[in-house]
Design a protein around this motif. Sequence first.
Motif, PDB file in Angstrom:
ATOM      1  N   ALA A  49       0.821  -1.212   0.000  1.00  0.00           N
ATOM      2  CA  ALA A  49       0.000   0.000   0.000  1.00  0.00           C
ATOM      3  C   ALA A  49       0.855   1.263   0.000  1.00  0.00           C
ATOM      4  O   ALA A  49       0.693   2.139  -0.855  1.00  0.00           O
ATOM      5  N   MET A  50       1.768   1.346   0.953  1.00  0.00           N
ATOM      6  CA  MET A  50       2.511   2.590   1.123  1.00  0.00           C
ATOM      7  C   MET A  50       3.574   2.797   0.056  1.00  0.00           C
ATOM      8  O   MET A  50       3.861   3.927  -0.337  1.00  0.00           O
ATOM      9  N   SER A  51       4.184   1.713  -0.423  1.00  0.00           N
ATOM     10  CA  SER A  51       5.165   1.881  -1.495  1.00  0.00           C
ATOM     11  C   SER A  51       4.469   2.281  -2.789  1.00  0.00           C
ATOM     12  O   SER A  51       4.989   3.083  -3.573  1.00  0.00           O
ATOM     13  N   ALA A  52       3.251   1.755  -3.022  1.00  0.00           N
ATOM     14  CA  ALA A  52       2.492   2.145  -4.212  1.00  0.00           C
ATOM     15  C   ALA A  52       2.173   3.631  -4.189  1.00  0.00           C
ATOM     16  O   ALA A  52       2.347   4.342  -5.181  1.00  0.00           O
ATOM     17  N   GLU A  53       1.713   4.117  -3.040  1.00  0.00           N
ATOM     18  CA  GLU A  53       1.311   5.528  -2.968  1.00  0.00           C
ATOM     19  C   GLU A  53       2.511   6.473  -2.892  1.00  0.00           C
ATOM     20  O   GLU A  53       2.472   7.577  -3.430  1.00  0.00           O
ATOM     21  N   ALA A  54       3.576   6.042  -2.229  1.00  0.00           N
ATOM     22  CA  ALA A  54       4.778   6.887  -2.193  1.00  0.00           C
ATOM     23  C   ALA A  54       5.384   7.012  -3.584  1.00  0.00           C
ATOM     24  O   ALA A  54       5.794   8.095  -4.008  1.00  0.00           O
ATOM     25  N   SER A  55       5.427   5.890  -4.322  1.00  0.00           N
ATOM     26  CA  SER A  55       5.965   5.947  -5.679  1.00  0.00           C
ATOM     27  C   SER A  55       5.031   6.720  -6.609  1.00  0.00           C
ATOM     28  O   SER A  55       5.461   7.282  -7.607  1.00  0.00           O
ATOM     29  N   ASP A  56       3.761   6.743  -6.262  1.00  0.00           N
ATOM     30  CA  ASP A  56       2.778   7.500  -7.039  1.00  0.00           C
ATOM     31  C   ASP A  56       2.956   9.003  -6.851  1.00  0.00           C
ATOM     32  O   ASP A  56       3.036   9.771  -7.808  1.00  0.00           O
ATOM     33  N   MET A  57       3.034   9.455  -5.610  1.00  0.00           N
ATOM     34  CA  MET A  57       2.964  10.887  -5.316  1.00  0.00           C
ATOM     35  C   MET A  57       4.197  11.673  -5.744  1.00  0.00           C
ATOM     36  O   MET A  57       4.102  12.816  -6.164  1.00  0.00           O
ATOM     37  N   SER A  58       5.367  11.118  -5.592  1.00  0.00           N
ATOM     38  CA  SER A  58       6.621  11.755  -6.014  1.00  0.00           C
ATOM     39  C   SER A  58       6.797  13.136  -5.391  1.00  0.00           C
ATOM     40  O   SER A  58       6.111  13.517  -4.447  1.00  0.00           O
ATOM     41  N   SER A  59       7.721  13.909  -5.944  1.00  0.00           N
ATOM     42  CA  SER A  59       7.973  15.264  -5.464  1.00  0.00           C
ATOM     43  C   SER A  59       6.789  16.174  -5.746  1.00  0.00           C
ATOM     44  O   SER A  59       6.693  17.277  -5.201  1.00  0.00           O
ATOM     45  N   TRP A  60       5.883  15.690  -6.584  1.00  0.00           N
ATOM     46  CA  TRP A  60       4.664  16.454  -6.894  1.00  0.00           C
ATOM     47  C   TRP A  60       3.872  16.741  -5.620  1.00  0.00           C
ATOM     48  O   TRP A  60       3.288  17.803  -5.474  1.00  0.00           O
ATOM     49  N   LEU A  61       3.857  15.793  -4.663  1.00  0.00           N
ATOM     50  CA  LEU A  61       3.076  15.965  -3.443  1.00  0.00           C
ATOM     51  C   LEU A  61       3.628  17.088  -2.575  1.00  0.00           C
ATOM     52  O   LEU A  61       2.869  17.882  -2.013  1.00  0.00           O
ATOM     53  N   LEU A  62       4.944  17.156  -2.420  1.00  0.00           N
ATOM     54  CA  LEU A  62       5.553  18.130  -1.516  1.00  0.00           C
ATOM     55  C   LEU A  62       6.068  19.373  -2.231  1.00  0.00           C
ATOM     56  O   LEU A  62       6.489  20.320  -1.568  1.00  0.00           O
ATOM     57  N   MET A  63       6.038  19.387  -3.547  1.00  0.00           N
ATOM     58  CA  MET A  63       6.493  20.568  -4.280  1.00  0.00           C
ATOM     59  C   MET A  63       5.428  21.072  -5.256  1.00  0.00           C
ATOM     60  O   MET A  63       5.001  22.217  -5.194  1.00  0.00           O
ATOM     61  N   GLY A  64       4.965  20.193  -6.146  1.00  0.00           N
ATOM     62  CA  GLY A  64       4.020  20.617  -7.179  1.00  0.00           C
ATOM     63  C   GLY A  64       2.671  21.042  -6.645  1.00  0.00           C
ATOM     64  O   GLY A  64       2.187  22.136  -6.954  1.00  0.00           O
TER      65      GLY A  64
END
Length: 506
Positions: A49-64
């Motif tokens: 679950a968490m590796s799927a979502e972490a690989s999904d979100m990328s720097s987009w989550l914390l920057m974009g």
Amino acid sequence: MTTSEIGILIAIIVYMVGVVGIGVYFAKKNSTTNDFYLGGRKLGPLVTAMSAEASDMSSWLLMGLPGVAYVTGVCDAFWTAAGLAVGTYVNWLIVAKRLRTYSDVCSAITIPDFFANRYRDPKMLKCVSAIIIIIFFVPYTASGFAACGKLFNSLFGVDYLTAMIISAIVIVAYTTLGGFLAASTSDFIQSIIMSIALVIVLSYGIISVGGFDGVVAHVGDLKGFLSITSTHDGATNAATPYSVLSIASTLAWGLGYFGMPHILLRFMAIEDTKKLKLSKRVASVWVVISMSVAVSIGIIGYAMSAEGVIPNLKDSETIIVQIAHVLSTHGIIFAIIAGVILAGILASTMSTSDSQLLAASSSVSENLLEGVLSLNLSSGVKIVVARGSVIIISIIAMFLASNPNSSVFQIVSFAWAGFGATFGPVMLFALFWKRSNKYGAISGMVAGGIMIFVWKFLVRPMGGVLGIYELLPAFIVASIFIVVVSLLTPAPEKEIVDEFESIKNY
């Protein structure tokens, strides 16, 4: 070097050493390419679950995403996040279990393998899908490298190119050594670090402007800033209406999930389909909370700029970097905490880049060299080729990331649309329509890919009702091609139909 910079550097170095250590630990567990690319299908539910979502979100989550909210307010970021949240849940709900079962039955360890084996077309389908992965994943990976370069450049004044290359080398090191298991385990840890970073930044931001009342005091009078039906124009302080078509276009981000190889591979890798229900719940909750916090940080960040806590940002995507920098000035403990926040940005970047590198390298070594060119390689040579492919693709991505002015959000947006339109419709029809065939699948991929470029560079610039996100029209066109071409060409062989029907019994 100041005390704050030392504290930040300590936290980041510890983090980087840790992820490389994970790669070293898992290096000996990769005896076959099945281990290297899919971890032997042994992932647990939480890591899945968490590796799927972490690989999904990328720097987009914390920057974009915070950057978009900082500039235009809630609306654009909200509908994007809403589309992604719905897409995440539906993907886990209808695709995860069936893909895990089907890919096992037809002996597929990569997405091109699945398409080729599902439709019994070992050459053309595998070749087309492998090329698509390379076309869209190389710039996607480059966006992650660029985010790392921006981070260190804005923090320590380190030359952007140097910082980007060093960060890329660290990512390549643990990915090349440990393969899928290392990437998935590090992604799980990175998702935790990302969560911690989001909570700290949100809390500090609210406190620094005097609570929620302070935030509202600074953004409440900005026209359209807090609306979900209009966007804010900072130059004129005017509200631009967000049409129903624009909302549908932005929600279409959720369609991208059905075609993301680095996410779909997690579904294929879980050890037990019975554990997917837990994975679905964990992933869906984490995505909703993390994106809500990221959008809130963009709003709070604007208030912090207005309050003078952080400077007005020329590059809105560095908002969390600036907040962490201010936090680090309050002493060594806060500097280390700021380092954890910045490690969170690194984590969000690395967790996507490692998965993308693996997917892209598998397209070269497994699908093109062995599948299409029919090179008969031993297990040992396959591993060497796989690791060499990671390095070569990384070098190309570093070259593309050499421009410090590249936008993380824009690059991710384009690559996301590319995969969503080329693989998304084919994946859904492959899993749920037994009449679909290889001719429909190939035509759908090609039509979706062409439409992405046509709409992005020729149609969308016209503006008006045509100025919608390219994923939506391309996804529709690809789906139409799959249906029409499949119906106009011979039906699948009995063997293919029987295998499709047999999946219901698992």
